[in-house]
Design a protein around this motif. Structure first.
Motif, PDB file in Angstrom:
ATOM      1  N   ASN A   1       0.826  -1.208   0.000  1.00  0.00           N
ATOM      2  CA  ASN A   1       0.000   0.000   0.000  1.00  0.00           C
ATOM      3  C   ASN A   1       0.861   1.260   0.000  1.00  0.00           C
ATOM      4  O   ASN A   1       0.948   1.985   0.988  1.00  0.00           O
ATOM      5  CB  ASN A   1      -0.927  -0.013   1.228  1.00  0.00           C
ATOM      6  N   VAL A   2       1.499   1.538  -1.136  1.00  0.00           N
ATOM      7  CA  VAL A   2       2.426   2.668  -1.236  1.00  0.00           C
ATOM      8  C   VAL A   2       2.099   3.601  -2.392  1.00  0.00           C
ATOM      9  O   VAL A   2       2.763   4.619  -2.587  1.00  0.00           O
ATOM     10  CB  VAL A   2       3.874   2.154  -1.411  1.00  0.00           C
TER      11      VAL A   2
ATOM     12  N   VAL B   1      -2.903   6.179   1.549  1.00  0.00           N
ATOM     13  CA  VAL B   1      -1.538   5.755   1.872  1.00  0.00           C
ATOM     14  C   VAL B   1      -1.022   6.629   3.012  1.00  0.00           C
ATOM     15  O   VAL B   1      -1.230   7.848   3.005  1.00  0.00           O
ATOM     16  CB  VAL B   1      -0.620   5.891   0.638  1.00  0.00           C
TER      17      VAL B   1
ATOM     18  N   ARG C   1       0.217   1.077   6.898  1.00  0.00           N
ATOM     19  CA  ARG C   1       1.375   0.694   6.093  1.00  0.00           C
ATOM     20  C   ARG C   1       1.930  -0.516   6.802  1.00  0.00           C
ATOM     21  O   ARG C   1       2.137  -0.485   8.019  1.00  0.00           O
ATOM     22  CB  ARG C   1       2.390   1.837   6.016  1.00  0.00           C
TER      23      ARG C   1
END
Lengths: 236, 236, 236, 236, 236, 236
Positions: C30-31, C163, D59
């Motif tokens: 998840n970037v 993000v 994250r």
């Protein structure tokens, strides 16, 4: 791959919340099906192997009442369900066409299906509730499936509520919804989840007794020692 | 079921707008795939039989770079595509994982695939554009497919943009997007659509000449007579 | 933590698609920031440390033109930006109030800000384009920020497009959007990404030469050997 | 800034519906938090100062069970909550990761927290209900917070359900959800809302007695005179 | 209520961004129509009185090609449009049925309609662009209006993109989209907006010359004095 | 066009699920209003002619408490409602402003309105429930209508939950929500729906007795014969 009774009994003692924590620690963050909730408050926790069904969107030439008599129909799928399975239905999250009503749910109940899970909705909610089949779904709608859905098959890989479900994955449901345990992870989950549940129950007791959270949850070394002692003493 | 060259030529002269009108008159209102747009402006109209691919949501144990080497991989699917097909990919509308990048699109182009259609997105947009493959998609995203998707098979019934697509349905695309002609309707559409296109072109000319809409579009009896005369006179 | 010129040069040669693949292999899925796209086609790839800004929803007593003169204003935030940073703005995905227009973007350009990234939108698009500031955003809207947003501070942890972004994470943008490299992963990414990029470029050449995908992408042992040879031979 | 008991008593007699009307007349249209509902039917009306918590997206390197022991954890935030506050949690509306379960809610209850409000969801719903903590949320989900959320701090300005909330704003909740009274407006609201509530109660009685709406609601001059007389007579 | 040429000329010099700022200062935060964008880049700024059209959802018995010949048809509405109006069409944001194609847009162009604005989409995009009619819309779709919409009338109050539009409100469009100036506010806007535009242009010049934002935008007393001087000197 | 008591009695015995099936067989797939649910469990099935109300989005100059006294107000609309109608309110699905509270619902109850249906929400849920008016809506919210809505008229064609509703269409509601029977189809529905309901009840009995679905639902020739016999025998 039916589950054996001991496996079902073990998993029946574990909340879906705990199962998601155990699976996350193994790198699986996406195992809880979004948008499916108990149709009736207080339904029991259900455990069973997934039996999958799949819809695609409706096309007026295919999605007709006549299609209900076709060999690839929801009727045929239901007759193929073994006792004890959890039917998991990929309805693509469509909320304006009910996948099943009282007649199909009644038949599933008769066949010993453990529960119905879908990211879609059911119809004739009053009738479905009367059948006694435990249902997790995304709400209710009056229109028949063919108003929005075309049925295409069973026991294929599906998505349900944004989660991949394969035939024979294990599904567990409770008030928090429905979680899939991938078949390959079943052994590890059976081995580790009861201890996680036990530890959280002991922590909850400490909270009720007035303990503060830091060092307790997660446990630091000192708390861990106290917990191990409690287990030895039969108090956890 | 490959299309013959005459069929392709006929359909290449019909806009997707006209095709949806013709199909609606036959009771099919749901044939245009939502959320898929030309990746590059000015792509030619494409006509071909659908070759379907299907994803379910990602599960971290399955959706890995290692899975790209499995027998049920997008790679294997691409090698199974005959020349001239339109690849239609059910990505469940997921917009944050690109189904294919330059390498896979490049291979499709080499194999003579006519176009790629998806309700998902592609990645490495600059590279995909360089391959020359005509693409209709829902945008672009950097992450690989496995960040959000698990590939499960090809040539199965799928949903794409809220539309049911079966292998060998015919797909036509242009600036307005992508339309499916169910295989069973192909004959009728080939028979009727050219006349619809011709009539609308003649109507447009009347508008350009200053005609008012009532009685012209749709045509009343008098206008129809004028149009039939124009056809006889070679002016429509 | 400014980046050194060699780091910037290295990352400028890596696509965001490749960066997401490298980070996924390290467990980070998840970037990539959803919903932020280049405002102008063909903007150069940008690399820089994140300088974060944060909005909450508008409340009519706080979100006023008068607030623009307050010490906690977007104006003050811009004057605090060092040269070379990438401004990353958490606008909660709100699409009906422009976070900045030509004046603020013009000032950022003057201060040497490398780029503006937001999951919100900008206003006065024509004026913003004239400033020359590279912008990635979710579209344009005429209303001022205070129509929907209250500014609350800078250099805090934020969410942008789903993000997490922390001050001094590294941001890279190109036609596929914007990717965050967590500061702690920068070293590894710098070490591994160029090789990934090189390998994919060599694979793409094989595809162009007509190679089939299985065994090529991902590479099997034989292909790997050929690739290593090509590198030795200066052909990859 | 704790509320004094008289203020709490006054506000406990005012519905959130009336509070939004009073605030709208002062130009504040955006004070009701979207998507947060009572977890249990019949929870009492709650009044208290806001104690804010803030999450950003998950994250994988940060959002881990290990993070629960960090100094910037939800655990530390809970231990910092004074008695009587209403915890308001910005979860960005994320519905697939529960911010808290039974253990954290149990601890809040022990600390005398008045209520928990979030635009996210809770987990282990059965356990949370057992703690007795009044909760307003957007539903339930099994996965832990770290499946979707990274905790970043407390007592900062936040958004919750599309509304700006600052520490020490006053929050009132009932069956219609949760409303924020900006701290600067508290005095005016305390002064005006009881009269608004009283007038509406009198109007409702007229409706029950068969009165028509025009001239009654809103009151015209004649009705106003009747109402003033009723107040004098102790009948309103 | 036609606009006079001087009014049109004045408003043609004001960006929609500036208009929203001027209206917000008067308490109107909701005047920019969401989801409507220029169909073609570089369309000129358009100013004109709103001529409204209204759709409701499709019902298969009403939304048919035959309905296009009814007295309450889009055709009749177009023939009722005076020269210079801006047609504003409430399509409820529906994106899978095109409200108009080339024939209807061609007729509007012939009748001197200034522009078409909708929160829906158009069809046959290539044909619509050829007519030369300036269009702001939410995208394109192949299906005809009757696939999703039933036309019900014109010159009624409507919603378009979440904004109330009444016949004879004034609409201004540019690259940032479309803004409504309520008829009752037209005089004030004409009086104040040019000065706002002039001041922002002068501020932009200061930014280009390297000025910092605090004190400049918004202007403090000293900056205001400099600006007034610049106006006297003919430099603003 | 009031319904006669016999029509109401007949329709009161038919579920909305059955009505949607009957209408789908006539080509009407879009008659069930999305997003409107019973406010209270166990509300009786309601049947009545539609009395429509229409909102557009709020504009701050129009959507004010003062507007409640205008001749085009919700108050005036309610006073125009005949006994026995079902009020159907187009709130465009807006969920953050309550269309009506206890006072307006109380007045509708007094006037003998049969039910209130909306794709929006109500406010002061506790008070509305006390009035006893049967309500189907999309939830509850505290803010008044003018926080998000401007009322513009009654007895016009509207959309409600994605369905077209015209004055004097017939509306039927139950636990599955609300269905519109277009006025032109009322006769056919009255003629056919009771038989459909009867057949499904007989099928359900067979399921309860253990019958399998194929051949039963839908009935094949043999089953049909058995059913006809059962009817003759007074057992269906």
């Amino acid at each position: 791959m039916p589950l054996d009774p001991a496996q079902i009994e073990t998993l029946s003692g574990i909340s879906t919340a705990t199962l998601t924590t155990v699976l996350l620690k193994k790198g699986l963050r996406n195992v809880w099906m979004r948008g499916t909730k108990p149709l009736r408050a207080g339904q029991p926790r259900i455990v069973g192997p997934a039996f999958t069904l799949r819809f695609v969107p409706a096309r007026e030439d295919l999605a007709t009442p006549a299609s209900w008599a076709s060999p690839t129909s929801t009727r045929a799928a239901i007759e193929a369900m073994p006792e004890g399975v959890v039917a998991v239905v990929d309805a693509m999250g469509i909320e304006d066409a009910g996948i099943f009503g009282d007649i199909l749910c009644g038949r599933m109940q008769k066949r010993g299906v453990a529960a119905l899970i879908t990211d879609g909705v059911v119809r004739d909610a009053a009738g479905v509730l009367q059948t006694g089949l435990p249902v997790w779904c995304n709400g209710v709608a009056a229109p028949p499936s063919v108003a929005g859905l075309t049925f295409v098959g069973w026991q294929q890989p599906i998505g349900c509520g944004g989660v991949a479900v394969f035939p024979d994955d294990v599904v567990v449901t409770d008030d928090d919804g429905a979680v899939v345990i991938p078949a390959a992870f079943l052994g590890e989950v059976l081995a580790e989840a009861p201890e996680q549940e036990r530890a959280e129950a002991w922590i909850m007791k400490q909270v009720e007794a007035g303990a503060a959270l830091p060092g307790l949850y997660p446990m630091n070394a000192e708390t861990k020692a106290r917990y191990e002692q409690a287990k030895e003493d039969g108090e956890a």
